[in-house]
Design an enzyme around this catalytic site. Structure first.
Site, PDB file in Angstrom:
ATOM      1  N   SER A   1       0.873  -1.188   0.000  1.00 59.89           N
ATOM      2  CA  SER A   1       0.000   0.000   0.000  1.00 59.89           C
ATOM      3  C   SER A   1       0.898   1.222   0.000  1.00 59.89           C
ATOM      4  O   SER A   1       2.079   1.122   0.324  1.00 59.89           O
ATOM      5  CB  SER A   1      -0.830   0.043   1.276  1.00 59.89           C
ATOM      6  OG  SER A   1      -0.017   0.405   2.378  1.00 59.89           O
ATOM      7  N   ASP A   2       0.372   2.383  -0.333  1.00 59.77           N
ATOM      8  CA  ASP A   2       1.158   3.589  -0.113  1.00 59.77           C
ATOM      9  C   ASP A   2       1.069   3.938   1.382  1.00 59.77           C
ATOM     10  O   ASP A   2       0.285   3.355   2.139  1.00 59.77           O
ATOM     11  CB  ASP A   2       0.690   4.747  -1.012  1.00 59.77           C
ATOM     12  CG  ASP A   2       1.782   5.809  -1.181  1.00 59.77           C
ATOM     13  OD1 ASP A   2       2.745   5.817  -0.388  1.00 59.77           O
ATOM     14  OD2 ASP A   2       1.681   6.634  -2.098  1.00 59.77           O
ATOM     15  N   TRP A   3       1.861   4.899   1.765  1.00 61.20           N
ATOM     16  CA  TRP A   3       2.008   5.338   3.162  1.00 61.20           C
ATOM     17  C   TRP A   3       0.637   5.710   3.748  1.00 61.20           C
ATOM     18  O   TRP A   3       0.020   6.659   3.285  1.00 61.20           O
ATOM     19  CB  TRP A   3       2.943   6.540   3.150  1.00 61.20           C
ATOM     20  CG  TRP A   3       3.335   7.144   4.447  1.00 61.20           C
ATOM     21  CD1 TRP A   3       2.564   7.938   5.234  1.00 61.20           C
ATOM     22  CD2 TRP A   3       4.608   7.044   5.085  1.00 61.20           C
ATOM     23  NE1 TRP A   3       3.280   8.336   6.328  1.00 61.20           N
ATOM     24  CE2 TRP A   3       4.546   7.811   6.269  1.00 61.20           C
ATOM     25  CE3 TRP A   3       5.806   6.377   4.789  1.00 61.20           C
ATOM     26  CZ2 TRP A   3       5.624   7.934   7.138  1.00 61.20           C
ATOM     27  CZ3 TRP A   3       6.878   6.508   5.653  1.00 61.20           C
ATOM     28  CH2 TRP A   3       6.782   7.276   6.813  1.00 61.20           C
TER      29      TRP A   3
ATOM     30  N   ALA B   1      -2.118   4.516   3.329  1.00 60.65           N
ATOM     31  CA  ALA B   1      -3.242   4.488   2.373  1.00 60.65           C
ATOM     32  C   ALA B   1      -4.353   3.541   2.814  1.00 60.65           C
ATOM     33  O   ALA B   1      -5.505   3.705   2.407  1.00 60.65           O
ATOM     34  CB  ALA B   1      -2.744   4.101   0.985  1.00 60.65           C
TER      35      ALA B   1
END
Ligand code: NOJ
Length: 730
Positions: free
Chosen positions: A285-287, A289
């Site tokens: 996942s992104d930070w 997210a």
């Protein structure tokens, strides 16, 4: 008794000659090793593998948060802010020696355009049209990355971006899907080498999957309204190319794609990525997210957010701790299954095994002086900077500066600046290592011309007290070189701007300098296209140097002096005014002729189109020739053009080949780039450029379900200002 003795003998043998478990044996095929390891893992150990913590102070200007957490020995991955290989080894030792099964940690970091040797930002790299150079630089960057204790880089970013208000246009390869695809592939090849297990290979991460470049209004983290048609033809192709090139991992993006956030999007993450494209690495996942699915309105709490992201196909949770905290409960409630956890762990372990981490978990420590900034990588950084600097305007051939002009005023806040030439996401680079424009110019013009420096003003604010000095040095000089641009924090993540123009103070400085009557060369360093409506009028020449990284000074000065002939062309359109956005070359045709639907208050044409870029020489294109006026779908068509360097200096010309399809079931863009090639042409020489059209690759297009359609009929191939007709038969 016999049985007991046999058992005893067996145990003694085992003690004397302990057998390594299967998963630790390098000669066993990876899939078998994974199965063996998985069988031995507890549920807790499996869940830990699905998490990424951060390690070290978060000094990245584009990230939020700081303190490093307590690191569990069985953690799957760490974002490594430190860049110190010895510290990495200490942490890795904990994993390898203190965790029950000794599974190594995967260390990741944001190495985007270089590690310690910082290269030009990706947007600039695309303007070089030099894939080999980008690949070489990526492999050099991989080597520095490995030596810093990092196995996995969070790049390339291959988000097609057509709204330069979005700060992240700096991080990708511009407005065109094909350009994003091929530069993404070159970067992956540089990072991953021939095998992930090579000593200096790192795992790549394609990001941000998908459609992030379409954030509404150019504002970061926003909703993106993307039709399925645009998804397939504009945003997915660069990712498909990256997956085909073997990218080990993918990062899900922050944006909500037409109602289903990218991080909980089963269609894009599982249907397309895993089922259709057969990606067998993992998605991180992104930070934050996953937790943000709550803000995005599809989850009521962290637990539901974790469940949704996981079921959609996100295997690793970047820093949220949600998988760690909620998966046992979700398992007990049968909301997620142990089979899907096994599948996710398998994917993460696969990347670790492929990287050879089980055999070589530690970073080899070499002397600090030999790790970074080696002459070869500085040389290549300078080469890439040189090839990515775009000469936008050159009235009366004011550049290169004539040797008769002996006094040069070097003015502006960017002239002696180091920090801002680095751009966003500067890896482990240090501003002390950056060569300024001033020092490049000093070297270049020593004994040839006198440099008269004045800062003039800052990047923003309203302090005009430096104007007087700037005007004074301008009056004492024959020509003014004024260095302006953006601070590095004005582009990158969470760095949107409502206007593309530079702050008024910078425009005013140039306006005042213009009053001296001296010719003006404007040097711009920025992470996005700039609105140049006013500045263009004051400038005789404009050189877009982007954010060149550590080695920009010498190439900039070399172009100014004429030692280097500029060869870059824009990979993104420069609108004349911000209100023209979106401006991209591959838009669809209008219902009415171009002069209708025009703006009433401003010109409708952008200032500089995608593909624009001047040279110190001139090129003459011959009439392009086709190998046949018609082809069948199974055939190939060759089109050639001869380019003659009609000037006095050698140059590198990039020939851009486009296709257009005027009548089709689903309307097609006005033209689409399909191929390009950059070649050196010595003065007076000619070189033939060839494009082989493959109908299935170059004439077919996606429908909204992702099916490729190839329709017979008339097509055109475009090169330079020529448009050549041919027919695709049934
Ligand atoms: C957030 C950014 O969107 C992403 O590009 C980056 O890789 C992560 N943070 C990790 O720093």
């Amino acid at each position: 008794m016999v049985k007991f003795l046999t058992l005893l003998a067996f145990c003694c043998f085992q003690l004397a000659y302990p057998q390594q478990p299967l998963y630790k044996q390098a000669e066993i095929p990876i899939e078998k090793r994974i199965k063996d390891l998985l069988k031995r893992m507890t549920v807790e150990e499996k869940i830990l593998q699905l998490n990424q913590y951060k390690l070290g102070a978060n000094t990245n200007i584009n990230n939020i948060g700081a303190a490093s957490n307590e690191i569990p020995a069985g953690i799957g991955s760490l974002i490594y802010f430190g860049g110190d290989p010895e510290f990495r080894n200490q942490i890795q030792k904990k994993a390898v020696e203190e965790s029950r099964l000794g599974i190594p940690i995967l260390f990741g970091y944001d190495i985007i355009h270089g590690c310690r040797t910082l290269y030009p930002i990706p947007l600039a790299q695309a303007c070089s049209w030099n894939l080999d150079l980008v690949k070489t630089n990526s492999s050099m960057s991989a080597k520095e990355t490995v030596l810093s204790g990092v196995d996995w880089v969070f790049s390339p970013m291959i988000d097609v971006s057509r709204d330069p208000r979005w700060g992240r246009v700096a991080e990708g390869y511009g407005e065109d899907p094909y350009v994003n695809a091929v530069f993404g592939v070159a970067t992956i090849q540089g990072y991953q080498g021939t095998s992930l297990s090579d000593p200096y290979s790192v795992a790549a991460c394609l990001k941000h999957y998908v459609g992030y470049g379409m954030s509404e209004g150019g504002r970061d983290y926003r909703y993106s309204n993307i039709s399925k048609q645009s998804l397939w033809e504009t945003y997915l192709p660069s990712f498909e190319a990256g997956i085909n090139a073997g990218a080990a991992t993918v990062m899900s993006s922050f944006n909500d794609i037409s109602g289903i956030p990218a991080t909980s999007n089963y269609y894009t993450l599982t249907e397309i990525l895993k089922k259709r494209w057969k990606h067998d690495g993992f998605v991180v996942s992104d930070w934050n997210a996953i937790e943000q699915l709550i803000n995005q309105g599809v989850a009521q709490d962290k637990k539901e957010a974790g469940m949704k992201a996981f079921l959609a196909g996100v295997e690793m949770d970047m820093i949220d701790n949600i998988y760690l905290e909620h998966f046992k409960e979700l398992l007990a409630e049968k909301k997620i299954s142990i089979q899907s956890i096994d599948e996710a762990v398998t994917r993460i372990l696969r990347v670790k095994f492929r990287l050879g981490l089980f055999e070589n978990p530690y970073t080899t420590i070499i002397e600090k002086e030999k790790r970074y900034l080696q002459p070869e990588s500085i040389k290549n950084a300078a080469k890439l900077a040189e090839e990515s600097i775009v000469l936008l305007k050159n009235e009366n051939n004011i550049l290169p500066i004539s040797p008769l002009l002996k006094k040069i005023a070097l003015v502006g806040p960017m002239a002696k600046d180091k920090q801002n030439l680095m751009g966003s996401w500067s890896g482990y680079a240090k501003s002390a290592d950056v060569e300024t424009i001033f020092s490049g110019m000093e070297k270049e013009f020593s004994n040839k011309a006198q440099l008269n420096y004045a800062k003039g003003c800052d990047f923003d604010g309203d302090d005009e007290s430096g104007f007087e000095e700037a005007i004074k040095v301008a009056n004492q000089s024959d020509i003014i070189v004024v260095c302006l641009g953006e601070r590095r924090v004005w582009s990158g993540e969470n760095a949107s701007r409502s206007t593309l123009s530079l702050p008024i103070i910078q425009e005013k400085l140039v306006e005042e300098l213009k009053k001296t009557g001296k010719p003006i060369v404007l040097i711009l360093s920025n992470g996005r296209p700039i609105e140049l409506e006013r500045l263009e009028k004051f400038s005789d020449a404009i050189l877009e140097i982007w954010q060149p990284g550590v080695a920009g000074g010498t190439p900039v000065a070399g172009i100014v002096s004429g030692r280097i002939n500029p060869s870059a062309k824009l990979a993104i359109t420069f609108p004349l005014v911000t209100g023209q956005i979106p401006t991209y070359y591959n838009m669809r045709p209008s219902a009415r002729e171009a002069k209708l639907g025009a703006y009433q208050d401003k010109p409708t044409e952008p200032l500089y189109w995608f593909g624009h870029g001047l040279s110190y020489t001139t090129y003459k294109y011959s009439e392009a020739t086709l190998s046949s006026p018609r082809i069948k779908p199974s055939e190939k068509l060759t089109v050639q053009v001869k380019v003659t360097n009609t000037g006095d200096v050698s140059g590198k010309e990039s020939v851009l080949w486009y296709i257009s399809d005027p009548v089709s079931s689903i309307s097609r863009p006005l033209k689409e780039l399909k191929f390009f090639e950059k070649k050196e042409i010595p003065a007076g020489n000619e070189v033939v450029y060839t494009f082989e059209i493959d109908p299935n690759r170059d004439l077919a297009y996606y429908d909204e379900e992702g099916h490729k359609i190839l329709e017979p009929g008339i097509f055109y191939v475009h090169v330079d200002d020529q448009k050549i007709k041919f027919e695709l038969l049934k």
